[in-house]
Scaffold this active site. Structure first.
Site, short mmCIF file in Angstrom:
data_model
loop_
_atom_site.label_atom_id
_atom_site.label_comp_id
_atom_site.label_asym_id
_atom_site.label_seq_id
_atom_site.Cartn_x
_atom_site.Cartn_y
_atom_site.Cartn_z
N CYS A 120 -7.49 -28.03 5.91
CA CYS A 120 -6.29 -27.23 6.60
C CYS A 120 -5.82 -28.30 7.17
O CYS A 120 -6.33 -28.99 7.99
CB CYS A 120 -6.31 -25.86 6.47
SG CYS A 120 -6.91 -26.11 8.40
N ASP A 127 0.33 -1.40 0.39
CA ASP A 127 0.05 -0.57 0.30
C ASP A 127 0.87 1.22 -0.13
O ASP A 127 2.31 1.13 0.07
CB ASP A 127 -1.29 -0.21 1.09
CG ASP A 127 -0.18 -0.13 3.19
OD1 ASP A 127 0.77 0.09 2.43
OD2 ASP A 127 -1.14 0.14 3.18
N CYS A 142 -7.41 -28.03 10.79
CA CYS A 142 -8.26 -29.63 11.44
C CYS A 142 -8.27 -30.83 11.03
O CYS A 142 -9.31 -31.81 11.50
CB CYS A 142 -8.87 -28.80 10.67
SG CYS A 142 -10.65 -26.87 10.40
N CYS A 176 -13.57 -28.33 6.01
CA CYS A 176 -12.21 -27.85 5.89
C CYS A 176 -10.99 -28.86 5.70
O CYS A 176 -10.78 -29.55 6.75
CB CYS A 176 -11.64 -26.94 6.92
SG CYS A 176 -10.44 -25.68 6.68
N GLY A 186 -10.77 4.21 0.95
CA GLY A 186 -11.40 5.12 1.87
C GLY A 186 -13.03 4.08 2.69
O GLY A 186 -13.53 5.15 2.81
N ASP A 212 -8.44 -6.96 0.41
CA ASP A 212 -7.28 -7.65 1.51
C ASP A 212 -7.63 -6.95 2.71
O ASP A 212 -8.72 -6.55 2.34
CB ASP A 212 -5.78 -7.07 1.41
CG ASP A 212 -5.58 -5.39 2.25
OD1 ASP A 212 -6.05 -4.73 0.91
OD2 ASP A 212 -6.04 -4.83 2.82
N HIS A 242 -5.11 -21.72 9.85
CA HIS A 242 -7.01 -22.15 9.17
C HIS A 242 -8.07 -20.69 8.76
O HIS A 242 -8.44 -21.04 8.07
CB HIS A 242 -7.31 -22.82 11.00
CG HIS A 242 -9.15 -22.80 10.34
ND1 HIS A 242 -9.93 -23.44 9.37
CD2 HIS A 242 -10.30 -21.77 10.80
CE1 HIS A 242 -10.88 -23.42 9.34
NE2 HIS A 242 -11.75 -22.21 9.84
ZN LIG Z 1 -9.41 -25.65 8.72
#
Ligand SMILES: [Zn+2]
Length: 408
Positions: free
Chosen positions: A346, A98, A349, A344, A256, A306, A375
């Site tokens: 990931c 930024d 998990c 999930c 903004g 973001d 996660h």
């Molecule tokens: Zn997860």
């Protein structure tokens, strides 16, 4: 005579559309990004608690760094000598920085704004600093992100219309100054081919990582995006968008927003501003929102977003799951053997129970922050994957219906 600009630094290709939503491919000097994309925030060249190899495993294709923070620590010159942020943090995928404007405005109550720029005090030691469009560009060129942002004034909310207009006008003048400086200095990027060539002939200390970076096309450099301001005024947003687009940037951000206004108003301003941004250029909505909101904005035609929410919330034990938000500190999870989110995949998990995550959090273990952040990021990235898939399949209606079903 714009020979030096012939090298392609960014390319944007739309591959599928459904209503206003689109799936695309953004090619940067450090790899391709599937859009719409969620960009995790790595304020100080680090997504707090998560090593780069885990970010890669999660499928992160682009990270965000904050110019204001990196300028203060470790300093632009240090980063530049390390081959830019890519070299410093050993990350060979894309990065966006930024302009520093938002932090200067949000972290500095004592700032002084003039046509020239902004004088502000460091939140670290109180020392005085100055950002102008030119110095903010110089800082971002030294940091070496693939995509950098024009220096803008983030208008406070609420504000009188005349104040919003004056602020918007100044942002437009600053955009022109940002662009002019960038055009004159874009070959100074720390990983540019001219820098690499200089390194080989003068035995300059170029980090191994930057030197080996064959992905960087000859002559490719950074890309500067413009930022639309205009407060919560649809008419001013329209004018800001049209005049920013007239300057001709390779991508446009809506800035903004998320400055304290109601969510319905954020959505209204986003939707009305998008109308005036060119369809063939990437559109970046800065600093929003919950998983539901980022999905909604993506379906409205936003390509990049973001937000600190998934990482910051994770450090406070707030976890986003397919079954709704979970506050892992609650006693009800003390002996809960189930995974955090059964839907999930990931690494958190797959392996750990809610009981363990609750215990780590209650004991203030560092690992709690790491696992919770992994996660939450995974959940955000999965959300964007689902959005891209639904746009590709043309299933907007079904996706929205599933997302808005009441959580158990
Ligand atoms: Zn997860």
């Amino acid at each position: 005579m714009r020979l030096e600009f012939l090298a392609v630094s960014i390319q944007f290709q739309i591959e599928a559309t459904n209503g206003p939503g689109r799936v695309g491919r953004l090619t940067t000097p450090h790899g391709e990004i599937e859009t719409p994309v969620f960009m995790p925030v790595g304020t100080l060249a680090s997504v707090k608690g998560v090593p780069q190899d885990v970010l890669e495993e999660l499928g992160v294709q682009i990270l965000l760094g904050n110019t204001y923070h990196l300028y203060l620590r470790p300093g632009v010159e240090t980063v530049r000598r390390m081959g830019g942020l890519h070299g410093l943090m050993s990350w060979d995928r894309a990065i966006l920085t930024d302009s520093g404007g938002f932090q200067v405005f949000s972290l500095n109550e004592l700032r002084k704004v003039s046509e020239d720029g902004v004088t502000f005090r460091s939140h670290l030691d109180g020392s005085s600093h100055f950002f102008s469009p030119e110095s903010a560009m110089a800082a971002q060129i030294g940091l070496g992100a693939d995509i950098i942002m024009a220096f803008d004034e983030c208008t406070e909310y609420p504000a009188e219309r005349e104040r919003v207009r004056a602020s918007m006008e100044m942002t437009l003048r600053w955009a022109e100054r940002s662009r002019k400086y960038f055009e004159g200095h874009r070959n100074e990027v720390p990983w540019g081919s001219s820098q690499l060539a200089a390194g080989s002939s003068q035995e300059m200390q170029i980090p191994r990582f930057a030197r080996d970076d064959k992905a960087v096309e000859e002559g490719a450099t950074q890309s500067l995006f413009g930022i639309v301001q205009g407060g919560m005024d649809r008419e001013l947003r329209r004018e800001s968008a049209l005049r920013t687009v007239e300057m001709g940037f390779p991508g446009y951000a809506i800035g903004g927003l998320s400055v304290g206004e109601p969510r319905a108003l954020t959505r209204e301003i986003v939707e009305s501003t998008l109308e005036y941004l060119p369809a063939d250029k990437p559109r970046y909505l800065m600093g929003v929102g919950t998983p539901e909101e980022i999905a909604e904005y993506a379906l409205l035609g936003v390509d990049m977003m973001d937000c600190v929410l998934p990482t910051r919330a994770a450090r406070h034990g707030l976890l986003f799951t397919s079954q709704g938000k979970i506050s892992i500190k609650q006693a009800q999870y003390a002996q809960d053997e189930s995974p955090l989110d059964p839907n999930c995949g990931c690494r958190v998990c797959r392996r750990y129970s809610r009981a363990y995550l609750r215990h780590l959090y209650a004991s203030n273990e560092l690992l709690a922050q790491v696992l919770n952040t992994v996660h939450n990021l995974s959940y955000y990235l999965d959300t964007m994957r689902a959005v891209r898939h639904s746009i590709q399949l043309g299933e907007r209606a079904r996706f929205l219906a599933e997302r808005s079903r009441p959580k158990p």
